[in-house]
Design an enzyme around this catalytic site. Structure first.
Site, PDB file in Angstrom:
ATOM      1  N   LYS A 232      99.866  16.465  20.668  1.00 26.04           N
ATOM      2  CA  LYS A 232     100.070  18.138  21.522  1.00 26.04           C
ATOM      3  C   LYS A 232      98.323  18.029  22.649  1.00 26.04           C
ATOM      4  CE  LYS A 232      97.959  22.039  22.364  1.00 26.04           C
ATOM      5  NZ  LYS A 232      98.069  22.178  23.641  1.00 26.04           N
TER       6      LYS A 232
ATOM      7  N   GLU B 142      88.272  19.636  13.343  1.00 28.17           N
ATOM      8  CA  GLU B 142      86.350  19.314  13.855  1.00 28.17           C
ATOM      9  C   GLU B 142      86.317  20.332  14.536  1.00 28.17           C
ATOM     10  OE1 GLU B 142      84.820  17.088  12.809  1.00 28.17           O
ATOM     11  OE2 GLU B 142      86.099  15.468  11.500  1.00 28.17           O
TER      12      GLU B 142
ATOM     13  N   CYS C 128      81.319  18.477  21.718  1.00 26.27           N
ATOM     14  CA  CYS C 128      80.593  19.007  20.540  1.00 26.27           C
ATOM     15  C   CYS C 128      79.500  18.646  19.298  1.00 26.27           C
ATOM     16  CB  CYS C 128      81.796  19.099  19.396  1.00 26.27           C
ATOM     17  SG  CYS C 128      82.578  17.334  19.002  1.00 26.27           S
TER      18      CYS C 128
ATOM     19  N   GLU D 197      77.356  28.316  20.745  1.00 28.38           N
ATOM     20  CA  GLU D 197      77.650  26.984  21.453  1.00 28.38           C
ATOM     21  C   GLU D 197      77.960  27.748  23.276  1.00 28.38           C
ATOM     22  OE1 GLU D 197      81.015  25.548  20.497  1.00 28.38           O
ATOM     23  OE2 GLU D 197      79.907  23.392  20.718  1.00 28.38           O
TER      24      GLU D 197
END
Ligand code: NDP
Length: 452
Positions: free
Chosen positions: A155, A230, A264, A356
């Site tokens: 997906k 992750e 990331c 973040e």
């Protein structure tokens, strides 16, 4: 029938409409993938599986320019990045094409006979991909999963489905049997959730936000489903006073502003030893203001726009409450642009230091000694990446061992290589992708006792 209009983030123009799969369509795709697993892919001679994966790699290689062009339009990636990303899918397929013929078991002598072990594929693997690196993250999931003999349902993120759809077509063109790799565009709350709850999906490979990752992990617990996560990061670039300050300052922007900071592994904290702090900042400024932030169709662009209006709002929210020391430029116009921005702070509780941002924003803070640098770098719930700049290699290794993070580099900003394991500490994830052991993570080890 629901659909999503893909937007070019550099111009906000519509690119195309993509059909979004329903739960029923997802179920049908999972069942077809299961049938392809038991009906052939699992039992294919390892050499044949290897040949098909190598053929897939060469078909991707022949379409690098086309795939890159799609990503420039869909995700606003620069040409340089987009070509690297398409090439990374090819390289990953080539690397893991060696694995089917090397899935060795063991023989363990036991009383009364011998025990032999086999590495058996799991079945259907569900790969859920975010929008920031649509091609590489898809490949890191499907290449080792297919090599181990699993079939894959994938997906893509709703915002960036186009390269994944094309990769699914190229797999067929390369001769992979139907339903061995199925790309299912759709919403996370529909297709992604169904991967988690469908009993025929035996493993989830998820890359994305920590919040969604926690939810997926909880969902997988219900069926004791295998899962690799992750997730996010808030990584430090630690610059000691004995480092080559010119090199550290010149390269620092590329460790955080690559892909407009939507990475990331972005080293979004820079820690600089106090005695070199002013010199470092004075050299960082021209490196940041000199970055070529241009429409990504311009081959010389080094940084493009953010992915969406929503991401733009989030990043601006952080900048509104921060002390921006200096910033680069943007081409302006209707796209989702934010200039590369440098914030200075001495407050380790500041939101910009802790959270973040996932945009082109870096926070710089001074430190006094090695122990303080390590403590500041570790003062986060994340642990994905990090860089250390020093001429003292002993210190480089010592600090790398002390920083709680899965991927570190000394005197370099290199973070991800398909030859080496990739993954995070703490809330940055669970498990490792890439590297020589990734195929094993898509198998179960089975023991068979044979009596004398
Ligand atoms: P999200 O977690 O929102 O989405 C990631 C993927 O999960 C998308 O395909 C999304 O689908 C899908 N998804 C969303 N909700 C669900 C759900 N309930 N069940 C199953 N699937 C779901 O992250 P973003 O797309 O916003 O990506 C940015 C985040 O990803 C950042 O925090 C970043 O740090 C992290 N990231 C981590 C990486 C790593 O390797 N550690 C690499 C790249 C990103 P849809 O988009 O259709 O909603």
């Amino acid at each position: 029938m629901s659909s999503y209009t893909v937007i070019n983030p550099a111009t906000t123009e519509a690119v195309t409409d993509v059909h979004l799969a329903s739960v029923e369509e997802t179920d049908a795709a999972v069942e077809a993938a299961h049938a392809a697993f038991v009906g052939g892919w699992r039992d294919l001679a390892p050499g044949e599986r290897a040949t098909l994966l190598r053929r897939f790699a060469s078909v991707v290689d022949a379409h690098v320019e086309e795939l890159a062009e799609i990503e420039v339009r869909n995700a606003g990636h620069t040409w340089g990045n987009a070509r690297w990303e398409a090439g990374n899918v090819r390289d990953c397929l080539n690397y893991y094409s060696a694995a089917p013929e090397r899935l060795f078991g063991r023989q363990i002598p036991v009383p009364g006979g011998v025990d032999v072990t086999f590495r058996e594929p799991l079945g259907v693997v569900g790969v859920i991909v975010p929008w920031n690196f649509p091609m590489p993250i898809a490949g890191w999931g499907f290449a080792p999963a297919l090599a181990a003999g699993n079939t894959v349902v994938l997906k893509p993120a709703e915002l960036t489905p186009l390269t994944a759809i094309r990769l699914g077509e190229l797999a067929l063109e390369a001769g992979l049997p139907e339903h061995v790799l199925t790309v299912i565009p759709g919403k996370g709350s529909v297709v992604g959730e169904r991967f988690v709850t469908h009993p025929l999906v035996r493993k989830i490979v998820f890359t994305g936000s920590t919040a969604v990752g926690k939810r997926i992990m909880a969902g997988c617990a219900d069926q004791v489903k295998r899962v690799t996560l992750e997730l996010g990061g808030k990584s430090s670039n630690i610059v000691f006073a004995d480092a080559d300050i010119d090199a550290a300052a010149a390269s620092a922007p590329y460790a955080v502003f690559d892909n407009a900071g939507q990475d990331c592994c972005a080293r979004s904290r820079i820690l600089v030893q106090r005695s070199a702090y002013d010199e470092f900042l004075s050299k960082l400024e021209p490196a940041v203001t000199g970055m070529r932030v241009l429409d990504p169709t311009d081959e010389s662009s080094e940084m493009g726009p953010l992915i969406s209006a929503q991401q733009l709002g989030t990043v601006r929210g952080y900048l509104d409450e921060a002390d921006v020391a200096f910033e680069g430029s943007t081409p302006g116009g209707p796209g989702f642009w934010v200039p590369p921005s440098v914030v200075t702070t001495e407050d380790p509780q500041a939101r910009i230091w802790r959270e973040e941002v996932f945009g082109p924003v870096v926070a710089v803070m001074p430190f006094d000694d090695e122990a303080e640098a390590v403590a500041l770098a570790n003062d986060t719930e994340y642990g994905l990446s990090g860089s250390i700049f020093t001429r003292d290699l002993g210190r480089g290794l010592r600090v790398a061992r002390a920083v709680e993070s899965g991927n570190l580099s000394v005197n370099s900003h290199s973070a991800v290589r398909y030859w080496t394991p990739f993954g995070g500490y703490k809330q940055s994830g669970l498990g490792r992708e890439l590297g020589p052991d990734a195929t094993s993570a898509f198998t179960e080890e089975k023991n068979v006792f044979i009596a004398h």
